[in-house]
Motif scaffolding. Structure first.
Motif, short mmCIF file in Angstrom:
data_model
loop_
_atom_site.label_atom_id
_atom_site.label_comp_id
_atom_site.label_asym_id
_atom_site.label_seq_id
_atom_site.Cartn_x
_atom_site.Cartn_y
_atom_site.Cartn_z
N THR A 65 -48.14 65.75 -0.49
CA THR A 65 -48.22 65.60 0.47
C THR A 65 -47.48 64.05 1.62
OG1 THR A 65 -50.04 63.76 -0.80
CG2 THR A 65 -50.45 65.90 0.02
N GLY A 66 -47.85 63.69 2.15
CA GLY A 66 -46.95 62.91 3.06
C GLY A 66 -48.56 62.79 4.73
N PHE A 67 -48.09 61.10 4.21
CA PHE A 67 -49.44 60.86 5.92
C PHE A 67 -48.13 59.74 6.58
CE2 PHE A 67 -51.54 61.56 2.58
CZ PHE A 67 -52.87 62.77 2.65
N THR A 68 -48.36 60.25 7.86
CA THR A 68 -48.06 59.08 8.71
C THR A 68 -48.79 58.29 9.70
OG1 THR A 68 -45.33 60.52 9.00
CG2 THR A 68 -45.65 58.90 10.71
N LEU A 69 -48.56 57.31 10.52
CA LEU A 69 -49.64 56.67 11.22
C LEU A 69 -48.21 55.81 12.60
CD1 LEU A 69 -51.91 55.42 12.34
CD2 LEU A 69 -51.41 53.23 10.65
N GLY A 70 -48.47 56.07 13.66
CA GLY A 70 -47.56 55.33 14.42
C GLY A 70 -47.61 55.18 15.80
N TYR A 71 -47.06 54.13 16.55
CA TYR A 71 -47.20 53.90 17.84
C TYR A 71 -45.65 54.77 18.65
CZ TYR A 71 -46.90 51.74 22.79
OH TYR A 71 -46.98 51.60 24.04
N GLY A 86 -40.37 59.00 24.75
CA GLY A 86 -40.53 58.67 23.59
C GLY A 86 -40.13 58.16 22.21
N ILE A 87 -40.21 56.38 22.77
CA ILE A 87 -39.72 55.79 21.29
C ILE A 87 -40.62 54.69 21.01
CG2 ILE A 87 -38.26 54.18 21.04
CD1 ILE A 87 -36.43 54.95 23.39
N GLY A 88 -40.57 54.42 19.13
CA GLY A 88 -41.75 54.63 17.92
C GLY A 88 -41.43 53.78 17.65
N LEU A 89 -42.88 53.53 15.98
CA LEU A 89 -42.41 52.95 15.19
C LEU A 89 -43.81 52.72 13.94
CD1 LEU A 89 -40.54 50.65 14.11
CD2 LEU A 89 -42.09 49.22 14.80
N GLY A 90 -43.38 53.58 13.82
CA GLY A 90 -44.54 54.23 12.11
C GLY A 90 -43.57 54.01 11.30
#
Length: 234
Positions: A65-71, A86-90
């Motif tokens: 599994t993998g989990f990802t969270l960001g803006y 879109g340019i982000g960080l997570g």
């Protein structure tokens, strides 16, 4: 590892509740149209992780599994604001169950293919900081909160922590900060869907291990493919 999973799920639930409340308040308020609106700035993803280009007799078992969270900063490029960047960080945490036993003896790493029937656990895991860059197209309007989207791009990542764990054959092995892991990660991404539900794909462009990993007398070229769901918020 499990605690981080719970934290990610909790943060997603809180953010989703806030988002739903804001949408409800907007619908109940006077009809003020925001012509400078932005969309899909927070995201959460869950994935099934695959290892590709594995050497002969290497295999996966169980659910990785993998989990990802960001803006992501939404940058519209046209007057309709339905096409942009879109340019982000997570942050991301991932596990990979397989039959490659990683051990260490006298300062040297060993990589052996084993029979998983003799092991109750054999996996490695990674935690990353990620920089996603997306080219975004959607059918949104200032008044429409449900719309189609197709976002394609690249994702850069850096592994800040890694761990291998093996349990079986009368021994338990735990190794942190694997030396042979390629810490710099990069790959192609695609997210497509309607409203809340979006299919999410990631195809890694570089191997997960460096040239020091020898299996069956050959260097490895094991790569990562992730298939799952992605949820954009606000």
């Amino acid at each position: 590892m499990r605690q981080l999973h719970f934290i990610l799920i909790f943060l997603f639930s809180v953010q989703l509740t806030i988002s739903q409340k804001e949408v409800s308040e907007t619908n109940n308020s006077s009809s003020i149209v925001d012509n400078l609106y932005k969309e899909d700035q927070f995201y959460f993803a869950v994935s099934y992780n695959l290892l590709t280009n594995m050497p002969e007799n290497m295999s996966q078992k169980g659910f990785s599994t993998g989990f990802t969270l960001g803006y992501i900063k939404d940058i519209p490029l046209n007057s309709n604001r339905n096409f942009g960047l879109g340019i982000g960080l997570g942050i991301s945490t991932n596990s990979y169950n397989h039959n490659l036993k990683i051990s260490k003896s006298n300062g040297f790493y060993n990589y052996d293919l084993v029979d998983l029937e003799d092991f109750t656990k054999n996996k490695f895991s990674t935690q990353l900081v990620e920089l996603p860059i997306e080219l975004r197209w959607r059918t949104s309007t200032p008044e429409e909160y449900k719309f189609w989207r197709i976002y394609a791009g690249v994702k850069l990542g850096y592994i800040v922590a890694s761990k291998a764990k093996s349990k079986g054959g009368g021994e338990t092995i735990k190794i942190s900060n694997l030396a042979a892991i390629e810490k710099l990660r990069y790959g192609l991404t695609l997210s497509a869907g309607y409203s809340t539900w979006n299919v999410n794909l990631y195809y890694g462009l570089n191997p997960i291990f460096d040239d020091s990993v020898i299996i069956n007398g050959e260097k490895t070229d094991i790569r990562i493919v992730k298939i799952g769901l992605k949820f954009y918020i606000l």
